[in-house]
Design a protein around this motif. Structure first.
Motif, short mmCIF file in Angstrom:
data_model
loop_
_atom_site.label_atom_id
_atom_site.label_comp_id
_atom_site.label_asym_id
_atom_site.label_seq_id
_atom_site.Cartn_x
_atom_site.Cartn_y
_atom_site.Cartn_z
N ARG A 138 0.80 -1.12 -0.07
CA ARG A 138 -0.06 -0.13 0.12
C ARG A 138 1.07 1.17 -0.07
O ARG A 138 1.82 1.17 0.62
N ILE A 139 0.70 2.20 -0.91
CA ILE A 139 1.45 3.52 -0.88
C ILE A 139 0.82 4.51 0.19
O ILE A 139 -0.28 4.59 0.26
N LEU A 140 1.75 4.95 0.80
CA LEU A 140 1.52 5.77 2.05
C LEU A 140 2.23 7.32 1.83
O LEU A 140 1.75 8.09 2.34
N ALA A 141 3.02 7.26 0.98
CA ALA A 141 3.69 8.58 0.67
C ALA A 141 4.52 8.59 -0.74
O ALA A 141 5.01 7.58 -1.11
N LEU A 142 4.62 9.81 -1.33
CA LEU A 142 5.12 9.85 -2.66
C LEU A 142 5.91 10.89 -2.83
O LEU A 142 5.34 12.18 -2.27
N LEU A 169 3.11 14.02 -1.29
CA LEU A 169 1.83 13.52 -1.11
C LEU A 169 1.62 12.46 -0.02
O LEU A 169 2.82 11.47 -0.07
N HIS A 170 1.06 12.28 0.73
CA HIS A 170 0.89 11.20 1.89
C HIS A 170 -0.46 10.80 2.37
O HIS A 170 -1.43 11.67 2.15
N VAL A 171 -0.70 9.82 2.81
CA VAL A 171 -1.79 9.32 3.51
C VAL A 171 -2.19 10.26 4.88
O VAL A 171 -1.05 10.41 5.63
N ALA A 172 -3.36 10.96 4.91
CA ALA A 172 -3.28 11.86 5.90
C ALA A 172 -3.77 11.40 7.37
O ALA A 172 -4.90 11.23 7.66
N ASP A 173 -2.82 10.29 7.92
CA ASP A 173 -3.06 9.81 9.13
C ASP A 173 -1.78 9.70 9.79
O ASP A 173 -0.65 9.86 9.05
N ALA A 174 -1.66 9.14 10.91
CA ALA A 174 -0.40 9.11 11.68
C ALA A 174 0.60 8.14 11.06
O ALA A 174 1.88 8.50 10.90
N GLU A 175 0.11 7.01 10.12
CA GLU A 175 1.02 6.24 9.90
C GLU A 175 1.59 6.73 8.40
O GLU A 175 2.84 6.66 7.93
N GLY A 176 0.68 7.55 7.59
CA GLY A 176 1.10 8.40 6.45
C GLY A 176 2.27 9.25 6.97
O GLY A 176 2.95 9.55 6.10
N LEU A 229 8.06 10.97 6.82
CA LEU A 229 9.03 11.60 7.39
C LEU A 229 10.17 10.47 7.08
O LEU A 229 11.45 10.81 6.83
N ARG A 230 10.14 8.96 7.21
CA ARG A 230 11.06 8.10 6.88
C ARG A 230 11.54 8.47 5.32
O ARG A 230 12.66 8.18 4.89
N ILE A 234 1.79 19.76 7.87
CA ILE A 234 2.98 19.02 7.88
C ILE A 234 4.34 19.92 7.81
O ILE A 234 5.37 19.26 7.61
N GLN A 235 4.22 21.13 8.05
CA GLN A 235 5.26 22.09 7.89
C GLN A 235 6.37 21.80 8.92
O GLN A 235 7.45 21.54 8.75
N PRO A 236 5.64 21.21 10.18
CA PRO A 236 6.88 21.03 11.50
C PRO A 236 7.73 19.67 10.95
O PRO A 236 8.58 19.64 11.12
N LEU A 237 7.12 18.74 10.23
CA LEU A 237 7.60 17.57 9.81
C LEU A 237 8.75 17.75 8.72
O LEU A 237 9.66 17.46 8.51
N LEU A 238 8.29 18.58 7.82
CA LEU A 238 8.96 19.12 6.76
C LEU A 238 10.24 19.73 7.03
O LEU A 238 11.35 19.42 6.74
N GLN A 239 10.23 20.63 8.34
CA GLN A 239 11.36 21.27 8.55
C GLN A 239 12.16 20.71 9.48
O GLN A 239 13.29 20.83 9.58
#
Length: 336
Positions: free
Chosen positions: A53-57, A84-91, A96-97, A124-129
């Motif tokens: 299953r694709i979670l992020a692209l 692009l990512h699935v909009a949940d904690a797993e996504g 991040l990974r 997701i700006q905090p994650l990107l930064q």
């Protein structure tokens, strides 16, 4: 377990983008194929998956302005549609990974990587930064097409609306869609003149030829021109996907500005979008808010909603970022 992969089967890739609320044309396999066929462009695919299953692209495109001695300082990676990512904690964990893997494996081999966000990624700006992708404001205009053509016209600024009506009454400018591949070269010639005057690099003609060859059969691109007599005086290239029409490239012969070809061409495209049940016209960027930008002034006249989704840039060091800016300035001075 989340896996980082470098390729995907087209059908699940396409389905992921088609069904994702923020999936845009730059995420599609078709656009990836266009970049593959374009000189000076080298797209890459990075994805995070779990049990297939694709979670992020992430789809960075290495863009090189000049080969040879200047290749290193004129090459950067651009992620045109953002991540692009699935909009949940797993996504979010998958994204991040994915970004950390990209930075570790290839991100430090480029002068910089730029995420051009065309949707709201504030969540997701905090994650990107955290991954080193520094945020910077960048504006855009979105025009509502989910109404009648008359309402679209009435939402346009008064002065521009009068110009459009005056131009329509005159009937001097004819607008038509390019149906044959030979017309791409004519469009490119005018784009080249426009970009040269602005001292901005223009992609190789192969990008536009590939877009016509690959996207036209899928109704995902439109080349539209404005003509005065036998002379093409304005051109606009739009990408089309889901319910959005994306402004991609535009050109104008300034000698014919008094005929209002740009305004009439833009109106034709907006009217077409409204009549064909599209909901948004995305102007494709309006520059930084702290810089003067003449193109922004033109776009502002059409009554769109001003948004600031920004851009995120990763550079291994500030020195590398400065080198890239010097390389770009040198290229403009020597070759445009």
């Amino acid at each position: 377990m989340i896996n980082i992969v470098r390729n995907l089967p087209e059908e699940p890739w396409r389905h992921f983008v088609d069904t994702h609320p923020q999936g845009n044309i730059f995420h599609t396999p078709e656009m990836f194929q266009v970049f593959c066929a374009a000189k000076g462009h080298q797209p890459e695919l990075w994805a995070a998956t779990k049990n297939g299953r694709i979670l992020a692209l992430l789809l960075p495109v290495q863009v090189t302005l000049k080969d040879g001695a200047l290749r290193l300082v004129t090459t950067r990676s651009v992620v045109y549609g953002g991540v692009l990512h699935v909009a949940d904690a797993e996504g979010r964990e998958a994204l991040l990974r994915l970004l950390r893997s990209y930075v570790q494996e290839t991100g430090r081999k480029s002068l910089f990587t730029e995420l051009r966000n065309i949707s709201d990624l504030s969540a997701i700006q905090p994650l990107l930064q955290t991954c080193g992708f520094v945020y910077e404001d960048h504006l855009n205009y979105l025009i509502n097409l989910d109404c009648s053509p008359e309402e679209v016209l009435n939402n346009i600024g008064g002065g521009t609306r009068k110009k459009i009506r005056r131009g329509l009454r005159r009937g001097t400018v004819e607008v038509e869609v390019v149906e044959e591949r030979e017309g791409v070269a004519v469009c490119y010639d005018l784009l080249g003149q426009t970009y040269s005057l602005a001292q901005v690099p223009l992609a190789d003609c192969s990008l536009f030829e590939a877009a016509f060859d690959i996207l036209s059969p899928e109704n995902m691109v439109r080349f539209t021109v404005a003509r005065v007599g036998h002379v093409i005086v304005a051109v606009s290239v739009e990408l089309v996907y889901k319910n959005v029409v994306y402004g991609w490239y535009g050109g104008l012969n300034r000698d014919y500005s008094s005929y209002l070809p740009n305004e009439l061409l833009m109106w034709h495209i907006l009217e077409w979008g409204a009549k064909n049940d599209y909901q948004i016209y995305d102007f494709g960027g309006a520059g930084r808010p702290d810089e003067e930008y003449g193109v922004r002034d033109f776009k502002a006249k059409f009554g769109g909603r001003l948004v600031c989704y920004g851009r995120n840039t990763f550079a291994p060091s500030s020195t590398w970022l400065q080198i890239s800016k010097l390389g770009y300035a040198l290229y403009r001075k020597l070759f445009i």
